[in-house]
Write a protein that holds these residues in place. Sequence first.
Motif: not given
Lengths: 241, 199
Positions: B94-121
């Motif tokens: 369960a812990r390993r699967f949650l690690g994968g889920t959290l990697a997804g959450a981190g990726t989503f957040t990172g990409l979203k912030l890049v997207e915001y930066a592009l739009e603001i720029a």
Amino acid sequence: MTRELTGTSRRALLACAWCGPLTVVVAFTGWLIAGVLPVPLGASSTAGEVVDFYSSGAHVPMGIALASIGISLVIPVIAAITYVMWLGEPGAPVLTSIQAVSGTATTVLLLVPMLLMASAGFRPERPAELTVLLNDTAWLLFITPVGPFVIQNVAIATAILSTSTTPLPRWLGFLNLWVGFTFTFDVIAYAFHDGPFAWHGLLIFWLALTSYAIWLVAMGLTIRHVIVARAAGRDPIPGVA
Amino acid sequence: MVGHLGRHGSIARSAEHVPAERGMWLFLLADMTVFALFFGAYLWEFGSARDEFTADAAALPVPVGFVNTLVLLTSSFLVVRAVEAHRSGAFDRARRFLGGTLAGAGTFTGLKLVEYALEIAAGHGLTTSTFFMYYFVITGVHLMHVAIGTTLLVAWQRALAPGKAPYGPRWAEGVAGYWHMVDLLWLIIFSLLYIGSYA
């Protein structure tokens, strides 16, 4: 020191609980008299509209003053919530303390804007831009300082959902999480003069007004239920000590 | 209900078993009702200014949004596997699967912030147009849900570590339900704002 209620303290606590619904009734009555409801001044109102509103008669500051008394009834509600949380929090009353302090801050943040609005109506013949400034300050102070409210909601929800000893029902914990969520984005009201995210917008003023009214009624009536059930020797929530 | 089951509690899976608890489902419904108001307001204004909205929506990086959609769908699948592992007492898995889920959450957040930066720029901001007002507010409130969900997932994962007392399965199901809501809301946001504006 006993945690149980007897005589006067039980009746006082019942009165505190009824202050929840009563806050809504008195504050809404005051706002209706003042003309703040049904349609309040908005972030897009012109200086002329703002001055016209405040100079339309003594019913404006008096209605707002009545609303400020209604809003003060939140204070006994916070006290009642504090007592009931303290009753159910095992060990050190940490969440209870967070709730008490943040809840106290919310009462001030509700009261001060009302007094600013009443002050705006006190001398509306002053230069228009000063009335606009008072009105803007009052409304932004009324709508946007959501931090203490959200902290209070989260403290209540955590106490209910993480302990089995609380006399408060679990649905009330989830309700607090939802009410807190409906406040979180109110800070964006600083960015807009029009639309649903302006201070008078559907998703700011109207949503927060609705969820806070639901919260006051739900907290008040649930606490009343807990007190009555305890007085009758019944456990308010079966299965919980 | 968690209180009755205890942190080590487990429940027999039966036909009557409803995951998490009733209050949690009511909360999720109420939370999504607020988003429904956001979407309703968006569609209302979209209807009266289609050309303007379509022109603004063209500035959104659809591929980034699409990748984020896949990321969240994958993380939702992983959270299902984590619940299954948790129920069967396989806490390490369960812990390993949650690690994968959290990697997804981190990726989503990172990409979203890049997207915001592009739009603001590119000169777009909260107050530059009605479309971008809705875009930044709706995706911002959604991102706040991603952050809350991430915090809950981390708490769940940490409690599964050896020597710790894991939360009860109902708690795990509640967090999983919250994460599915985050995913579901994103599907609606992506459909309405990124793609629907061209319809």
